[in-house]
Write a protein that holds these residues in place. Structure first.
Motif, PDB file in Angstrom:
ATOM      1  N   ALA A   1      36.978  41.062  43.542  1.00  0.00           N
ATOM      2  CA  ALA A   1      35.575  41.053  43.953  1.00  0.00           C
ATOM      3  C   ALA A   1      35.353  41.978  45.147  1.00  0.00           C
ATOM      4  CB  ALA A   1      35.140  39.637  44.311  1.00  0.00           C
ATOM      5  N   GLU A   2      36.300  42.003  46.068  1.00  0.00           N
ATOM      6  CA  GLU A   2      36.143  42.836  47.265  1.00  0.00           C
ATOM      7  C   GLU A   2      36.360  44.311  46.961  1.00  0.00           C
ATOM      8  OE1 GLU A   2      37.006  38.724  48.357  1.00  0.00           O
ATOM      9  OE2 GLU A   2      38.179  40.106  47.196  1.00  0.00           O
TER      10      GLU A   2
ATOM     11  N   ASP B   1      41.935  33.808  43.728  1.00  0.00           N
ATOM     12  CA  ASP B   1      41.244  34.023  42.458  1.00  0.00           C
ATOM     13  C   ASP B   1      41.439  32.868  41.480  1.00  0.00           C
ATOM     14  OD1 ASP B   1      40.259  36.547  43.278  1.00  0.00           O
ATOM     15  OD2 ASP B   1      42.204  37.445  42.777  1.00  0.00           O
TER      16      ASP B   1
ATOM     17  N   TYR C   1      35.595  30.837  52.764  1.00  0.00           N
ATOM     18  CA  TYR C   1      35.789  31.840  51.712  1.00  0.00           C
ATOM     19  C   TYR C   1      34.674  31.728  50.673  1.00  0.00           C
ATOM     20  CZ  TYR C   1      37.814  34.497  47.872  1.00  0.00           C
ATOM     21  OH  TYR C   1      38.001  35.394  46.857  1.00  0.00           O
TER      22      TYR C   1
ATOM     23  N   ALA D   1      32.349  34.840  49.936  1.00  0.00           N
ATOM     24  CA  ALA D   1      32.361  35.448  48.603  1.00  0.00           C
ATOM     25  C   ALA D   1      30.962  35.408  48.000  1.00  0.00           C
ATOM     26  CB  ALA D   1      33.364  34.741  47.708  1.00  0.00           C
TER      27      ALA D   1
ATOM     28  N   ARG E   1      40.463  35.453  52.397  1.00  0.00           N
ATOM     29  CA  ARG E   1      41.482  35.674  51.359  1.00  0.00           C
ATOM     30  C   ARG E   1      42.844  35.770  52.035  1.00  0.00           C
ATOM     31  NH1 ARG E   1      40.728  37.108  46.252  1.00  0.00           N
ATOM     32  NH2 ARG E   1      42.689  38.215  46.161  1.00  0.00           N
TER      33      ARG E   1
ATOM     34  N   SER F   1      35.012  37.735  53.390  1.00  0.00           N
ATOM     35  CA  SER F   1      35.726  37.247  52.211  1.00  0.00           C
ATOM     36  C   SER F   1      37.172  37.732  52.225  1.00  0.00           C
ATOM     37  CB  SER F   1      35.021  37.650  50.918  1.00  0.00           C
ATOM     38  OG  SER F   1      34.945  39.041  50.779  1.00  0.00           O
ATOM     39  N   THR F   2      37.388  38.971  52.656  1.00  0.00           N
ATOM     40  CA  THR F   2      38.761  39.485  52.725  1.00  0.00           C
ATOM     41  C   THR F   2      39.544  38.773  53.827  1.00  0.00           C
ATOM     42  OG1 THR F   2      37.969  41.629  51.941  1.00  0.00           O
ATOM     43  CG2 THR F   2      40.176  41.581  52.900  1.00  0.00           C
TER      44      THR F   2
ATOM     45  N   ASP G   1      28.835  38.110  49.291  1.00  0.00           N
ATOM     46  CA  ASP G   1      29.431  39.437  49.086  1.00  0.00           C
ATOM     47  C   ASP G   1      29.757  40.133  50.405  1.00  0.00           C
ATOM     48  OD1 ASP G   1      29.470  39.410  46.276  1.00  0.00           O
ATOM     49  OD2 ASP G   1      27.370  40.025  46.200  1.00  0.00           O
TER      50      ASP G   1
END
Length: 179
Positions: free
Chosen positions: A175-176, A98, A71, A75, A87, A83-84, A78
């Motif tokens: 962020a996503e 977060d 992750y 992250a 998550r 990243s999702t 980007d």
């Protein structure tokens, strides 16, 4: 909008269909990234080596810290998809990505992951010394290669604007959401 559409099994070559079916059997689904990789079998095979590398690091990091490591890399680059995806792993395990609470060891691993994803992976000497003090040489090599494979996956997704898979939409974070 993806730069290259994922392979559609209905119009795929026999080899693409067979690889797709094997991927569904092995992974439970074929994501947009994997279906895009099916346009090049060497590319598909290369990036699927992520899985054996993951199997190499989980025994000494554990599932949670492996997800935190991937992750952190995703992250930092980007990469919306990766990243999702991670998550999702953290949220499903009851974590809030977060506001992760990390001990010193976990923070080191996350910092190492972020460093691999920035400044062409030129690690500050002090960070490397801390990593080297925590892990064996074999573990450092495996973790670095695994991180590099994660960066490669992120680059692939970002460069080709691979679309986020629908099943991940509800896991997007702040962020996503900007991506």
């Amino acid at each position: 909008m993806p730069r290259i559409d994922p392979v559609d099994p209905a119009s795929a070559t026999p080899e693409q269909r067979a690889t797709h079916a094997e991927g569904v059997r092995r992974f439970g689904r074929m994501t947009n990234m994997k279906r895009t990789l099916l346009h090049s079998f060497p590319a598909y095979r290369a990036l699927m080596e992520w899985y054996p590398l993951r199997e190499e690091v989980v025994p000494f990091l554990g599932e949670r810290l492996t997800d935190i490591f991937t992750y952190a890399i995703s992250a930092e680059t980007d990469c919306l998809i990766c990243s999702t995806y991670f998550r999702r792993h953290l949220v499903d395990a009851g974590e809030d990505p977060d506001t992760l609470v990390l001990d010193e060891h976990e923070q080191l691993v996350a910092d190492f992951g972020r460093a691999l994803a920035t400044n062409n992976a030129f690690l500050p000497d002090d960070l490397y010394r801390r990593v080297e003090a925590e892990f064996t040489r074999e573990q450092v090599v495996a973790l670095t290669a695994f991180g590099a494979m994660m960066v490669a996956t992120n680059v692939f997704n970002n460069a080709l604007d691979v679309e986020l898979d629908e099943y991940l939409e509800s896991y997007r974070g702040k962020a996503e959401e900007k991506a």
